[in-house]
Design a protein around this motif. Sequence first.
Motif, PDB file in Angstrom:
ATOM      1  N   LYS A 141       0.848  -1.195   0.000  1.00 49.63           N
ATOM      2  CA  LYS A 141       0.000   0.000   0.000  1.00 49.63           C
ATOM      3  C   LYS A 141       0.880   1.240   0.000  1.00 49.63           C
ATOM      4  O   LYS A 141       1.865   1.316   0.701  1.00 49.63           O
ATOM      5  CB  LYS A 141      -0.891   0.037   1.244  1.00 49.63           C
ATOM      6  N   LEU A 142       0.485   2.224  -0.815  1.00 52.11           N
ATOM      7  CA  LEU A 142       1.196   3.502  -0.807  1.00 52.11           C
ATOM      8  C   LEU A 142       0.804   4.271   0.446  1.00 52.11           C
ATOM      9  O   LEU A 142      -0.364   4.283   0.833  1.00 52.11           O
ATOM     10  CB  LEU A 142       0.799   4.330  -2.030  1.00 52.11           C
ATOM     11  N   ASN A 143       1.784   4.927   1.049  1.00 55.48           N
ATOM     12  CA  ASN A 143       1.421   5.808   2.154  1.00 55.48           C
ATOM     13  C   ASN A 143       0.936   7.134   1.564  1.00 55.48           C
ATOM     14  O   ASN A 143       0.990   7.345   0.349  1.00 55.48           O
ATOM     15  CB  ASN A 143       2.577   5.966   3.152  1.00 55.48           C
ATOM     16  N   LYS A 144       0.461   8.039   2.394  1.00 52.10           N
ATOM     17  CA  LYS A 144      -0.130   9.286   1.908  1.00 52.10           C
ATOM     18  C   LYS A 144       0.855  10.122   1.101  1.00 52.10           C
ATOM     19  O   LYS A 144       0.506  10.713   0.080  1.00 52.10           O
ATOM     20  CB  LYS A 144      -0.672  10.106   3.078  1.00 52.10           C
ATOM     21  N   ILE A 145       2.094  10.161   1.540  1.00 56.34           N
ATOM     22  CA  ILE A 145       3.108  10.967   0.841  1.00 56.34           C
ATOM     23  C   ILE A 145       3.398  10.380  -0.541  1.00 56.34           C
ATOM     24  O   ILE A 145       3.473  11.109  -1.534  1.00 56.34           O
ATOM     25  CB  ILE A 145       4.397  11.061   1.682  1.00 56.34           C
ATOM     26  N   GLU A 146       3.537   9.063  -0.613  1.00 50.26           N
ATOM     27  CA  GLU A 146       3.774   8.416  -1.899  1.00 50.26           C
ATOM     28  C   GLU A 146       2.589   8.625  -2.842  1.00 50.26           C
ATOM     29  O   GLU A 146       2.763   8.886  -4.036  1.00 50.26           O
ATOM     30  CB  GLU A 146       4.015   6.917  -1.698  1.00 50.26           C
ATOM     31  N   HIS A 147       1.390   8.519  -2.290  1.00 48.05           N
ATOM     32  CA  HIS A 147       0.172   8.711  -3.077  1.00 48.05           C
ATOM     33  C   HIS A 147       0.127  10.122  -3.661  1.00 48.05           C
ATOM     34  O   HIS A 147      -0.122  10.313  -4.856  1.00 48.05           O
ATOM     35  CB  HIS A 147      -1.058   8.440  -2.191  1.00 48.05           C
ATOM     36  N   ARG A 148       0.408  11.115  -2.822  1.00 51.11           N
ATOM     37  CA  ARG A 148       0.410  12.513  -3.286  1.00 51.11           C
ATOM     38  C   ARG A 148       1.490  12.755  -4.335  1.00 51.11           C
ATOM     39  O   ARG A 148       1.284  13.499  -5.293  1.00 51.11           O
ATOM     40  CB  ARG A 148       0.583  13.467  -2.113  1.00 51.11           C
ATOM     41  N   ALA A 149       2.642  12.122  -4.166  1.00 51.36           N
ATOM     42  CA  ALA A 149       3.741  12.292  -5.128  1.00 51.36           C
ATOM     43  C   ALA A 149       3.347  11.787  -6.509  1.00 51.36           C
ATOM     44  O   ALA A 149       3.602  12.455  -7.519  1.00 51.36           O
ATOM     45  CB  ALA A 149       4.992  11.569  -4.626  1.00 51.36           C
ATOM     46  N   GLU A 172       0.237  11.403  -7.614  1.00 52.44           N
ATOM     47  CA  GLU A 172      -0.828  12.288  -8.108  1.00 52.44           C
ATOM     48  C   GLU A 172      -0.230  13.545  -8.731  1.00 52.44           C
ATOM     49  O   GLU A 172      -0.683  14.005  -9.783  1.00 52.44           O
ATOM     50  CB  GLU A 172      -1.774  12.692  -6.967  1.00 52.44           C
ATOM     51  N   TYR A 173       0.795  14.084  -8.092  1.00 52.00           N
ATOM     52  CA  TYR A 173       1.416  15.319  -8.564  1.00 52.00           C
ATOM     53  C   TYR A 173       2.066  15.131  -9.937  1.00 52.00           C
ATOM     54  O   TYR A 173       1.980  16.004 -10.800  1.00 52.00           O
ATOM     55  CB  TYR A 173       2.449  15.818  -7.545  1.00 52.00           C
ATOM     56  N   ILE A 174       2.693  13.987 -10.172  1.00 56.18           N
ATOM     57  CA  ILE A 174       3.377  13.744 -11.444  1.00 56.18           C
ATOM     58  C   ILE A 174       2.418  13.831 -12.632  1.00 56.18           C
ATOM     59  O   ILE A 174       2.809  14.267 -13.707  1.00 56.18           O
ATOM     60  CB  ILE A 174       4.100  12.382 -11.427  1.00 56.18           C
ATOM     61  N   ILE A 175       1.183  13.435 -12.443  1.00 57.61           N
ATOM     62  CA  ILE A 175       0.234  13.485 -13.562  1.00 57.61           C
ATOM     63  C   ILE A 175      -0.740  14.655 -13.458  1.00 57.61           C
ATOM     64  O   ILE A 175      -1.654  14.773 -14.252  1.00 57.61           O
ATOM     65  CB  ILE A 175      -0.535  12.142 -13.695  1.00 57.61           C
ATOM     66  N   SER A 176      -0.507  15.558 -12.486  1.00 56.04           N
ATOM     67  CA  SER A 176      -1.408  16.702 -12.293  1.00 56.04           C
ATOM     68  C   SER A 176      -1.167  17.784 -13.341  1.00 56.04           C
ATOM     69  O   SER A 176      -0.073  17.928 -13.896  1.00 56.04           O
ATOM     70  CB  SER A 176      -1.211  17.297 -10.898  1.00 56.04           C
ATOM     71  N   LYS A 177      -2.196  18.561 -13.612  1.00 55.41           N
ATOM     72  CA  LYS A 177      -2.095  19.692 -14.532  1.00 55.41           C
ATOM     73  C   LYS A 177      -1.047  20.679 -14.032  1.00 55.41           C
ATOM     74  O   LYS A 177      -0.271  21.230 -14.823  1.00 55.41           O
ATOM     75  CB  LYS A 177      -3.465  20.364 -14.677  1.00 55.41           C
ATOM     76  N   VAL A 231       1.520   7.239 -17.620  1.00 53.65           N
ATOM     77  CA  VAL A 231       0.345   7.875 -17.001  1.00 53.65           C
ATOM     78  C   VAL A 231      -0.651   6.800 -16.577  1.00 53.65           C
ATOM     79  O   VAL A 231      -1.196   6.852 -15.465  1.00 53.65           O
ATOM     80  CB  VAL A 231      -0.299   8.895 -17.958  1.00 53.65           C
ATOM     81  N   ASP A 232      -0.859   5.813 -17.431  1.00 48.77           N
ATOM     82  CA  ASP A 232      -1.787   4.723 -17.100  1.00 48.77           C
ATOM     83  C   ASP A 232      -1.300   3.931 -15.896  1.00 48.77           C
ATOM     84  O   ASP A 232      -2.095   3.564 -15.023  1.00 48.77           O
ATOM     85  CB  ASP A 232      -1.958   3.780 -18.300  1.00 48.77           C
ATOM     86  N   ALA A 233      -0.008   3.666 -15.843  1.00 42.39           N
ATOM     87  CA  ALA A 233       0.556   2.915 -14.715  1.00 42.39           C
ATOM     88  C   ALA A 233       0.399   3.693 -13.411  1.00 42.39           C
ATOM     89  O   ALA A 233       0.070   3.114 -12.365  1.00 42.39           O
ATOM     90  CB  ALA A 233       2.029   2.605 -14.971  1.00 42.39           C
ATOM     91  N   ILE A 234       0.619   4.988 -13.467  1.00 44.64           N
ATOM     92  CA  ILE A 234       0.468   5.812 -12.260  1.00 44.64           C
ATOM     93  C   ILE A 234      -0.986   5.826 -11.814  1.00 44.64           C
ATOM     94  O   ILE A 234      -1.280   5.659 -10.623  1.00 44.64           O
ATOM     95  CB  ILE A 234       1.003   7.243 -12.495  1.00 44.64           C
ATOM     96  N   LYS A 235      -1.916   5.980 -12.751  1.00 47.86           N
ATOM     97  CA  LYS A 235      -3.348   5.985 -12.396  1.00 47.86           C
ATOM     98  C   LYS A 235      -3.751   4.642 -11.785  1.00 47.86           C
ATOM     99  O   LYS A 235      -4.474   4.588 -10.808  1.00 47.86           O
ATOM    100  CB  LYS A 235      -4.201   6.294 -13.620  1.00 47.86           C
ATOM    101  N   LYS A 236      -3.260   3.553 -12.367  1.00 49.75           N
ATOM    102  CA  LYS A 236      -3.578   2.217 -11.842  1.00 49.75           C
ATOM    103  C   LYS A 236      -3.008   2.052 -10.439  1.00 49.75           C
ATOM    104  O   LYS A 236      -3.663   1.522  -9.549  1.00 49.75           O
ATOM    105  CB  LYS A 236      -3.016   1.149 -12.773  1.00 49.75           C
ATOM    106  N   SER A 237      -1.781   2.527 -10.244  1.00 49.41           N
ATOM    107  CA  SER A 237      -1.160   2.459  -8.913  1.00 49.41           C
ATOM    108  C   SER A 237      -1.973   3.239  -7.892  1.00 49.41           C
ATOM    109  O   SER A 237      -2.183   2.790  -6.769  1.00 49.41           O
ATOM    110  CB  SER A 237       0.258   3.016  -8.950  1.00 49.41           C
ATOM    111  N   LEU A 238      -2.424   4.408  -8.284  1.00 49.44           N
ATOM    112  CA  LEU A 238      -3.226   5.234  -7.367  1.00 49.44           C
ATOM    113  C   LEU A 238      -4.540   4.573  -7.026  1.00 49.44           C
ATOM    114  O   LEU A 238      -5.040   4.694  -5.913  1.00 49.44           O
ATOM    115  CB  LEU A 238      -3.458   6.623  -7.980  1.00 49.44           C
ATOM    116  N   THR A 239      -5.113   3.853  -7.969  1.00 51.43           N
ATOM    117  CA  THR A 239      -6.392   3.177  -7.743  1.00 51.43           C
ATOM    118  C   THR A 239      -6.249   1.943  -6.839  1.00 51.43           C
ATOM    119  O   THR A 239      -7.047   1.732  -5.938  1.00 51.43           O
ATOM    120  CB  THR A 239      -7.016   2.747  -9.090  1.00 51.43           C
ATOM    121  N   TYR A 240      -5.215   1.149  -7.097  1.00 52.54           N
ATOM    122  CA  TYR A 240      -5.117  -0.144  -6.418  1.00 52.54           C
ATOM    123  C   TYR A 240      -4.131  -0.197  -5.275  1.00 52.54           C
ATOM    124  O   TYR A 240      -4.095  -1.169  -4.514  1.00 52.54           O
ATOM    125  CB  TYR A 240      -4.775  -1.232  -7.437  1.00 52.54           C
ATOM    126  N   LEU A 241      -3.294   0.813  -5.142  1.00 52.87           N
ATOM    127  CA  LEU A 241      -2.329   0.792  -4.046  1.00 52.87           C
ATOM    128  C   LEU A 241      -2.698   1.891  -3.088  1.00 52.87           C
ATOM    129  O   LEU A 241      -2.180   2.591  -2.484  1.00 52.87           O
ATOM    130  CB  LEU A 241      -0.900   0.924  -4.561  1.00 52.87           C
TER     131      LEU A 241
END
Length: 116
Positions: free
Chosen positions: A61-69, A71-76, A106-116
Amino acid sequence: MKHRAEDDWIEEIENPKHKLLARMQAAELVAANKKLREFIPPGTRIEVRDYQNEFQEKDHKLNKIEHRALEYIISKQFLDKWGFSTSEYGEILDSTGTVVLRAATVDAIKKSLTYL
């Protein structure tokens, strides 16, 4: 040399040289097993984990900091800051169209955010 029941098959070998080699190997095996028992007592449980194939929720599981990181990489905000854009293949491109991050990133990051 003391004869053991497990070594009966050695006596069936007709070639004397091969029989001697087999006896020597059997004796080495007995000695090696004895040493192993000294290091690892019988009944000791040894676990080998192959983390490439074993999924443990708490470990992955990603911790909150990893999750935010991620999210930021694919953010506008991030993309605009660096003049990046995304392609239809999930790549991140710079302002000249050069691939900065490869296809499906981008797809891999989105999948990671969804499932991790």
